[in-house]
Scaffold this active site. Sequence first.
Site, PDB file in Angstrom:
ATOM      1  CB  SER A 204     -14.011  -2.838   1.092  1.00 40.61           C
ATOM      2  OG  SER A 204     -12.657  -2.690   1.400  1.00 40.61           O
ATOM      3  N   GLY A 205     -12.807  -5.812   0.101  1.00 39.72           N
ATOM      4  CA  GLY A 205     -12.361  -6.809  -0.866  1.00 39.72           C
ATOM      5  C   GLY A 205     -11.954  -6.334  -2.254  1.00 39.72           C
ATOM      6  N   GLY A 206     -11.560  -5.049  -2.390  1.00 39.55           N
ATOM      7  CA  GLY A 206     -11.142  -4.577  -3.701  1.00 39.55           C
ATOM      8  C   GLY A 206     -12.232  -3.829  -4.443  1.00 39.55           C
TER       9      GLY A 206
ATOM     10  NE  ARG B  89      -8.169  -3.924  -0.130  1.00 42.88           N
ATOM     11  CZ  ARG B  89      -8.313  -5.008  -0.890  1.00 42.88           C
ATOM     12  NH1 ARG B  89      -7.813  -5.022  -2.121  1.00 42.88           N
ATOM     13  NH2 ARG B  89      -8.941  -6.071  -0.451  1.00 42.88           N
TER      14      ARG B  89
ATOM     15  CD  GLU C 188     -11.383 -11.045   6.480  1.00 42.06           C
ATOM     16  OE1 GLU C 188     -10.372 -11.097   7.203  1.00 42.06           O
ATOM     17  OE2 GLU C 188     -11.556 -10.165   5.626  1.00 42.06           O
TER      18      GLU C 188
ATOM     19  CE  LYS D   1     -12.901  -7.864   7.439  1.00 43.80           C
ATOM     20  NZ  LYS D   1     -11.987  -6.887   8.018  1.00 43.80           N
TER      21      LYS D   1
ATOM     22  NE  ARG E 243      -3.758  -2.257   0.376  1.00 48.09           N
ATOM     23  CZ  ARG E 243      -4.433  -3.008   1.239  1.00 48.09           C
ATOM     24  NH1 ARG E 243      -4.687  -2.550   2.441  1.00 48.09           N
ATOM     25  NH2 ARG E 243      -4.892  -4.198   0.893  1.00 48.09           N
TER      26      ARG E 243
HETATM   27  P1  13P Z   1     -10.519  -4.728   2.783  1.00 47.36           P
HETATM   28  O1  13P Z   1     -11.716  -3.963   3.272  1.00 47.36           O
HETATM   29  O2  13P Z   1      -9.467  -3.877   2.179  1.00 47.36           O
HETATM   30  O3  13P Z   1     -10.924  -5.913   1.934  1.00 47.36           O
HETATM   31  O4  13P Z   1      -9.826  -5.343   4.059  1.00 47.36           O
HETATM   32  C1  13P Z   1     -10.589  -6.009   4.988  1.00 47.36           C
HETATM   33  C2  13P Z   1      -9.782  -7.051   5.611  1.00 47.36           C
HETATM   34  O5  13P Z   1      -9.596  -7.030   6.804  1.00 47.36           O
HETATM   35  C3  13P Z   1      -9.211  -8.106   4.767  1.00 47.36           C
HETATM   36  O6  13P Z   1      -8.693  -9.113   5.573  1.00 47.36           O
END
Ligand code: 13P
Length: 321
Positions: free
Chosen positions: A247-249, A282, A163, A205, A28
């Site tokens: 948010s996953g991208g 993100r 998650e 999650k 990042r």
């Molecule tokens: P993002 O919201 O960037 O996907 O990150 C969440 C997260 O904790 C991924 O493990």
Amino acid sequence: MNSTVQRLLAPYKGILAADESTKTIEKRLMAYGLQSTEEIKQAYRKMLFTTPDIEKYISGIILYKDSLDFIPLLNQKGITAGIKVDEGLESFNGTEEEVTKGLEGLSARLDKYINLGVRFTKWRAVIKISNIYPSDTFLEENLGRMSKYAKMVQEKEITPIVEPEVLLDGNHTTARCEETMTKTLKKLFELLIKENVDLDNLLLKSSMVLPGKDSGVEALPLEVANATLRTFRNSVPNKLRGIVFLSGGQTSDQAINNLNEIVKLNIGNKFGPWDISFSYSRALQNDALAIWIGKIENVTNAQEVFGKRLQMVSKARMGEL
Ligand code: 13P
């Protein structure tokens, strides 16, 4: 309800994921030409965590093991401190699938974190979609480890987040994502129940149900909301209290608008009784990082942009955007 779960699910609030691993934070920061030194990482996270009014929108922050020094600051603001406790991925039987590791030595690590004030934990598994993946043996092993982690954390009387991240990568359809997520979540809850994990003291999650990033398709928020909530109805027990999204991208706007639509569509618990919120990294951080870029003179502007994102996601978490 368990008090940590209740606190994390407070109305208008959600979780900030700031638990980027050493490799992830490096990626990042490198995108802006910044070296990932301890000093820069600390300055970046301090900029985020000292944003005025952060505690109005954020109930909990997930930290990585390199940022435990921030726990007193979070506690001062009434923000619950959490930590990522898995130790990343390892190859599964020489295939392209990767399982999460970190059970070894976990008990001792948890004792140390609890002493420092941590009250919840996160364990991430990665599930790739392709024509042949995920395989049944992979899901069994990976989600089995996740269930053992959750049990161990509950035995220490704190709260686990599980998650299982179904990746956005690939050219799959929304239907294929729904099928994979339904199968994954059904298996996960089957294994959690087998381990006697208390669903009252647990958060899921989750990814949203979306078409693959390379499919060339962009789903409308209402389609995402329907498919995601249908998936939960078909696979998540009603006894679970809360589901928070990664948010996953997705872009920040997509992640926030989709959350808003999901919460709205589930008003009156039409699909299930779970409280639905966010645990984004993100989608909340990206534009603040782009403004900050390591310069002290940009802190105020970056915090302002971050604060705006927090206000938006807080409304979306109530379906009020
Ligand atoms: P993002 O919201 O960037 O996907 O990150 C969440 C997260 O904790 C991924 O493990």
